[in-house]
Design a protein around this motif. Structure first.
Motif, PDB file in Angstrom:
ATOM      1  N   GLY A 140       0.823  -1.205   0.000  1.00 31.86           N
ATOM      2  CA  GLY A 140       0.000   0.000   0.000  1.00 31.86           C
ATOM      3  C   GLY A 140       0.862   1.261   0.000  1.00 31.86           C
ATOM      4  O   GLY A 140       0.577   2.224  -0.722  1.00 31.86           O
ATOM      5  N   GLU A 141       1.926   1.251   0.791  1.00 35.62           N
ATOM      6  CA  GLU A 141       2.831   2.404   0.809  1.00 35.62           C
ATOM      7  C   GLU A 141       3.398   2.651  -0.586  1.00 35.62           C
ATOM      8  O   GLU A 141       3.453   3.792  -1.065  1.00 35.62           O
ATOM      9  CB  GLU A 141       3.998   2.156   1.776  1.00 35.62           C
ATOM     10  CG  GLU A 141       3.590   2.130   3.237  1.00 35.62           C
ATOM     11  CD  GLU A 141       4.715   1.594   4.116  1.00 35.62           C
ATOM     12  OE1 GLU A 141       5.896   1.659   3.699  1.00 35.62           O
ATOM     13  OE2 GLU A 141       4.419   1.096   5.215  1.00 35.62           O
ATOM     14  N   LEU A 142       3.824   1.557  -1.223  1.00 35.01           N
ATOM     15  CA  LEU A 142       4.390   1.686  -2.569  1.00 35.01           C
ATOM     16  C   LEU A 142       3.347   2.261  -3.528  1.00 35.01           C
ATOM     17  O   LEU A 142       3.631   3.197  -4.278  1.00 35.01           O
ATOM     18  CB  LEU A 142       4.885   0.318  -3.060  1.00 35.01           C
ATOM     19  CG  LEU A 142       5.404   0.292  -4.500  1.00 35.01           C
ATOM     20  CD1 LEU A 142       6.622   1.191  -4.665  1.00 35.01           C
ATOM     21  CD2 LEU A 142       5.751  -1.137  -4.916  1.00 35.01           C
ATOM     22  N   GLY A 171      10.010   0.621   9.542  1.00 35.65           N
ATOM     23  CA  GLY A 171      11.054   0.406   8.530  1.00 35.65           C
ATOM     24  C   GLY A 171      10.552   0.322   7.103  1.00 35.65           C
ATOM     25  O   GLY A 171      11.292   0.600   6.156  1.00 35.65           O
ATOM     26  N   THR A 172       9.266  -0.067   6.938  1.00 30.32           N
ATOM     27  CA  THR A 172       8.762  -0.180   5.566  1.00 30.32           C
ATOM     28  C   THR A 172       8.653   1.186   4.891  1.00 30.32           C
ATOM     29  O   THR A 172       8.687   1.255   3.666  1.00 30.32           O
ATOM     30  CB  THR A 172       7.360  -0.837   5.542  1.00 30.32           C
ATOM     31  OG1 THR A 172       6.538  -0.183   6.507  1.00 30.32           O
ATOM     32  CG2 THR A 172       7.441  -2.327   5.850  1.00 30.32           C
ATOM     33  N   ASN A 173       8.525   2.275   5.671  1.00 35.65           N
ATOM     34  CA  ASN A 173       8.345   3.592   5.040  1.00 35.65           C
ATOM     35  C   ASN A 173       9.546   3.972   4.171  1.00 35.65           C
ATOM     36  O   ASN A 173       9.388   4.195   2.964  1.00 35.65           O
ATOM     37  CB  ASN A 173       8.074   4.695   6.080  1.00 35.65           C
ATOM     38  CG  ASN A 173       6.685   4.597   6.721  1.00 35.65           C
ATOM     39  OD1 ASN A 173       6.238   5.489   7.421  1.00 35.65           O
ATOM     40  ND2 ASN A 173       5.979   3.507   6.502  1.00 35.65           N
ATOM     41  N   TYR A 245      -0.279   9.248   4.955  1.00 37.67           N
ATOM     42  CA  TYR A 245      -0.608   8.733   6.289  1.00 37.67           C
ATOM     43  C   TYR A 245      -0.461   7.218   6.327  1.00 37.67           C
ATOM     44  O   TYR A 245      -1.125   6.502   5.574  1.00 37.67           O
ATOM     45  CB  TYR A 245      -2.048   9.127   6.643  1.00 37.67           C
ATOM     46  CG  TYR A 245      -2.484   8.684   8.013  1.00 37.67           C
ATOM     47  CD1 TYR A 245      -2.207   9.464   9.131  1.00 37.67           C
ATOM     48  CD2 TYR A 245      -3.170   7.489   8.200  1.00 37.67           C
ATOM     49  CE1 TYR A 245      -2.601   9.058  10.394  1.00 37.67           C
ATOM     50  CE2 TYR A 245      -3.568   7.086   9.457  1.00 37.67           C
ATOM     51  CZ  TYR A 245      -3.276   7.874  10.551  1.00 37.67           C
ATOM     52  OH  TYR A 245      -3.670   7.472  11.796  1.00 37.67           O
ATOM     53  N   ASP A 246       0.424   6.738   7.191  1.00 40.58           N
ATOM     54  CA  ASP A 246       0.592   5.294   7.394  1.00 40.58           C
ATOM     55  C   ASP A 246      -0.439   4.857   8.430  1.00 40.58           C
ATOM     56  O   ASP A 246      -0.275   5.079   9.634  1.00 40.58           O
ATOM     57  CB  ASP A 246       2.023   5.014   7.882  1.00 40.58           C
ATOM     58  CG  ASP A 246       2.267   3.525   8.161  1.00 40.58           C
ATOM     59  OD1 ASP A 246       1.281   2.793   8.405  1.00 40.58           O
ATOM     60  OD2 ASP A 246       3.436   3.115   8.162  1.00 40.58           O
ATOM     61  N   GLY A 247      -1.519   4.244   7.945  1.00 38.46           N
ATOM     62  CA  GLY A 247      -2.613   3.841   8.844  1.00 38.46           C
ATOM     63  C   GLY A 247      -2.610   2.350   9.131  1.00 38.46           C
ATOM     64  O   GLY A 247      -3.670   1.756   9.319  1.00 38.46           O
ATOM     65  N   ALA A 248      -1.415   1.750   9.159  1.00 39.48           N
ATOM     66  CA  ALA A 248      -1.326   0.303   9.403  1.00 39.48           C
ATOM     67  C   ALA A 248      -2.047  -0.066  10.691  1.00 39.48           C
ATOM     68  O   ALA A 248      -2.798  -1.038  10.743  1.00 39.48           O
ATOM     69  CB  ALA A 248       0.127  -0.134   9.462  1.00 39.48           C
ATOM     70  N   ASN A 249      -1.799   0.722  11.728  1.00 41.38           N
ATOM     71  CA  ASN A 249      -2.443   0.460  13.022  1.00 41.38           C
ATOM     72  C   ASN A 249      -3.456   1.576  13.268  1.00 41.38           C
ATOM     73  O   ASN A 249      -3.187   2.542  13.969  1.00 41.38           O
ATOM     74  CB  ASN A 249      -1.393   0.429  14.125  1.00 41.38           C
ATOM     75  CG  ASN A 249      -0.272  -0.530  13.773  1.00 41.38           C
ATOM     76  OD1 ASN A 249      -0.475  -1.726  13.638  1.00 41.38           O
ATOM     77  ND2 ASN A 249       0.921   0.011  13.582  1.00 41.38           N
ATOM     78  N   PHE A 250      -4.609   1.430  12.694  1.00 40.59           N
ATOM     79  CA  PHE A 250      -5.575   2.524  12.716  1.00 40.59           C
ATOM     80  C   PHE A 250      -6.500   2.431  13.923  1.00 40.59           C
ATOM     81  O   PHE A 250      -7.311   3.315  14.162  1.00 40.59           O
ATOM     82  CB  PHE A 250      -6.385   2.482  11.408  1.00 40.59           C
ATOM     83  CG  PHE A 250      -7.161   3.730  11.115  1.00 40.59           C
ATOM     84  CD1 PHE A 250      -6.507   4.947  10.941  1.00 40.59           C
ATOM     85  CD2 PHE A 250      -8.542   3.705  10.996  1.00 40.59           C
ATOM     86  CE1 PHE A 250      -7.218   6.105  10.665  1.00 40.59           C
ATOM     87  CE2 PHE A 250      -9.267   4.859  10.728  1.00 40.59           C
ATOM     88  CZ  PHE A 250      -8.599   6.060  10.552  1.00 40.59           C
TER      89      PHE A 250
HETATM   90  C1  LIG Z   1       2.932  -3.413   9.893  1.00 44.42           C
HETATM   91  C2  LIG Z   1       3.204  -2.021   9.520  1.00 44.42           C
HETATM   92  C3  LIG Z   1       3.525  -1.702   8.179  1.00 44.42           C
HETATM   93  C4  LIG Z   1       3.708  -2.730   7.086  1.00 44.42           C
HETATM   94  O1  LIG Z   1       2.641  -3.587   6.868  1.00 44.42           O
HETATM   95  P1  LIG Z   1       2.862  -5.008   6.168  1.00 44.42           P
HETATM   96  O2  LIG Z   1       1.509  -5.534   5.870  1.00 44.42           O
HETATM   97  O3  LIG Z   1       3.623  -5.850   7.130  1.00 44.42           O
HETATM   98  O4  LIG Z   1       3.654  -4.783   4.906  1.00 44.42           O
HETATM   99  C5  LIG Z   1       3.703  -0.360   7.879  1.00 44.42           C
HETATM  100  N1  LIG Z   1       3.634   0.600   8.836  1.00 44.42           N
HETATM  101  C6  LIG Z   1       3.361   0.313  10.123  1.00 44.42           C
HETATM  102  C7  LIG Z   1       3.282   1.434  11.122  1.00 44.42           C
HETATM  103  C8  LIG Z   1       3.138  -0.998  10.517  1.00 44.42           C
HETATM  104  O5  LIG Z   1       2.876  -1.283  11.798  1.00 44.42           O
END
Ligand SMILES: *Cc1c(COP(=O)(O)O)cnc(C)c1O
Length: 469
Positions: A140-142, A171-173, A245-250
């Motif tokens: 999604g970030e990509l 780290g994925t950012n 906005y990184d909403g992974a943990n929303f």
């Molecule tokens: C888990 C997470 C990601 C990456 O999600 P994946 O599905 O593992 O690729 C990105 N940002 C945050 C803050 C995360 O907690």
């Protein structure tokens, strides 16, 4: 549990000539496999009777730890309860048996669910449109960054190849930015853990015309709400960049506030963290991307068909089962639980940043540093008491990070049990530090040498020495 069988590989249980099946006589004739692709040697497969195979894998599966058998306070990864009803809905034959190449007019129901899910996500986030196709958060970030690049390119603004990322980011950012061909510029955090807007202003003044976007997580990775978003949004938009906005943990935001209202232009959600799909084994995920009005036309094609459909189904079932009124309780409960655990432990664990946290918080190891007991030791000792370890040594802002997220779904009793054990470990660290430093003592495998394991992994059976008598 049979300890003799416990640590064995299926290959070690093999006995020459033993067999777990019998096939009927061949009534169909022999198909000759071309010489070219025939193997030169018999495959060395384990030879076992059926019950040995069943018991071996059943016992192994019992070693697995998951949210369904214990508390899992892993910060920044929201391992929460995934209601069984959502599994049932996703497994309904009408959905499960769909074929991706079915004629469109035979899958109108599935399409309608996707449309309704997109509408719900728009409403929860304040975004204008969503694509459900990305397969994970990082994916999604990509996709989000590809949208941002395409937007700048559409305006002939091709110099914007830099992305500002806070030093506390997941780290994925920075990794996604690099994969998208963008250069990462790091913005520092203040002592209170939030973004240093003075540093940000300098970056924007010096490099503003090259800034494609800034990526942010809010609440950030320390569980702190970034209060200066309006100022940050103004700076980034002022220099022509977009806000991601990184909403992974929303979950801490659910029903409380919306990125779209705060000035974010593009975002992703992790349905496999916040919206009820179990994760952790690298299983299927979904990282839908939302955009503000005007950016929909830049959605790229990134996956075949409709993405991970079963994950989308679970998310929609989860949203419907909470409903408009209960979805509002997710964020406040996540916040209450995290603060309860933090306040109950901060006399024994070092809390580097005081004050109200959101869904998670970070300790910097034990408060008493004289015992030599580290965060790694505490994490290993927790396994002895039947708890999954929190996230450790991340974020990198502290040397002994111990990052705890209880999530909104845990009862006070569960939290009290965890608090008791954490307090007990802190006392053990003073009274019998060696017990903690050599933990775990009650797991099938004790403390592993992770450096050795990483440098000299033994991944083939043949290299193992074992006693098969
Ligand atoms: C888990 C997470 C990601 C990456 O999600 P994946 O599905 O593992 O690729 C990105 N940002 C945050 C803050 C995360 O907690």
């Amino acid at each position: 549990m049979n300890n003799k069988l416990y640590g064995n590989l299926i290959f070690e249980l093999s006995r020459k000539g033993r067999c777990g099946y019998s096939l009927p006589k061949n009534r169909f004739g022999v198909y000759e496999i071309p010489q070219l692709i025939q193997r030169k040697k018999e495959p060395e497969l384990p030879e076992c009777d059926e019950l040995t195979v069943v018991r071996h894998y059943t016992n192994l599966s019992g070693n697995n730890f998951g949210v369904d058998n214990g508390f899992y306070p892993l910060g920044s990864c929201t391992m929460k309860y995934n209601p069984c009803i959502d599994e049932e809905v996703a497994a309904l034959p009408a959905f499960q048996n769909l074929h991706p190449l079915q004629p469109a007019d035979s899958v109108r129901g599935a399409e309608a669910v996707c449309t309704l899910l997109k509408q719900s996500l728009c409403e929860l986030t304040g975004m204008k449109a969503f694509t459900l196709r990305p397969f994970a958060g990082a994916h999604g970030e990509l996709v989000g960054l590809m949208i941002i690049r395409a937007y700048h390119e559409s305006r002939g603004d091709e110099r914007r190849l830099k992305v500002i990322v806070p030093d506390s980011a997941h780290g994925t950012n920075p990794a996604s930015a690099a994969v998208c061909g963008l250069e990462v510029v790091e913005v520092k955090s203040l002592d209170d853990g939030t973004i240093d807007t003075t540093h940000l202003r300098t970056l924007v003044e010096e490099q503003g015309e090259e800034i494609a976007a800034m990526m942010m997580t809010n609440p950030n990775t320390l569980g702190l709400f970034e209060k200066r978003i309006p100022e940050i949004a103004e700076m980034i938009h002022g220099c022509g960049g977009l806000l991601y906005y990184d909403g992974a943990n929303f979950n801490p935001m659910l029903g409380v506030c919306r990125p779209g209202d705060m000035g974010f232009d593009v975002m992703h959600l992790n349905l496999h963290k916040t919206f009820s799909t179990p994760h952790g084994g690298g299983g299927p995920g979904a990282g839908p991307v939302g955009v503000r009005d005007g950016l929909q036309e830049f959605f790229p094609e990134v996956s075949p068909y409709h993405g991970n459909f079963a994950v989308l189904m679970r998310a929609y079932a989860y949203i419907l089962s909470l409903g408009r009124e209960h979805v509002k309780e997710v964020g406040p409960l996540a916040t209450l639980n995290a603060n309860y655990v933090k306040e109950s432990l901060k006399d024994l664990y070092r809390l580097p940043i005081e004050g109200l946290c959101k869904h998670e918080f970070v300790f910097d190891g034990l408060a008493d540093k004289s015992t030599g007991v580290t965060t790694m030791d505490v994490a290993k000792r927790l396994l002895d008491y039947g708890y999954h370890a929190p996230t450790i040594y991340f974020p990198l802002l502290f040397h002994e990070s111990l990052m705890i997220e209880p999530t909104e779904v845990e009862s006070k009793d569960t939290l009290d049990g965890f608090i008791d054990v954490m307090r007990r470990i802190a006392h053990e660290a003073v009274e019998h530090p060696n017990d903690v430093k050599t933990a775990p003592h009650h797991t099938p495998i004790g403390r592993v040498d992770d450096v050795e394991a990483a440098k000299h992994p033994i991944v083939t059976f043949k290299q193992l020495q074992y006693d098969n008598s």
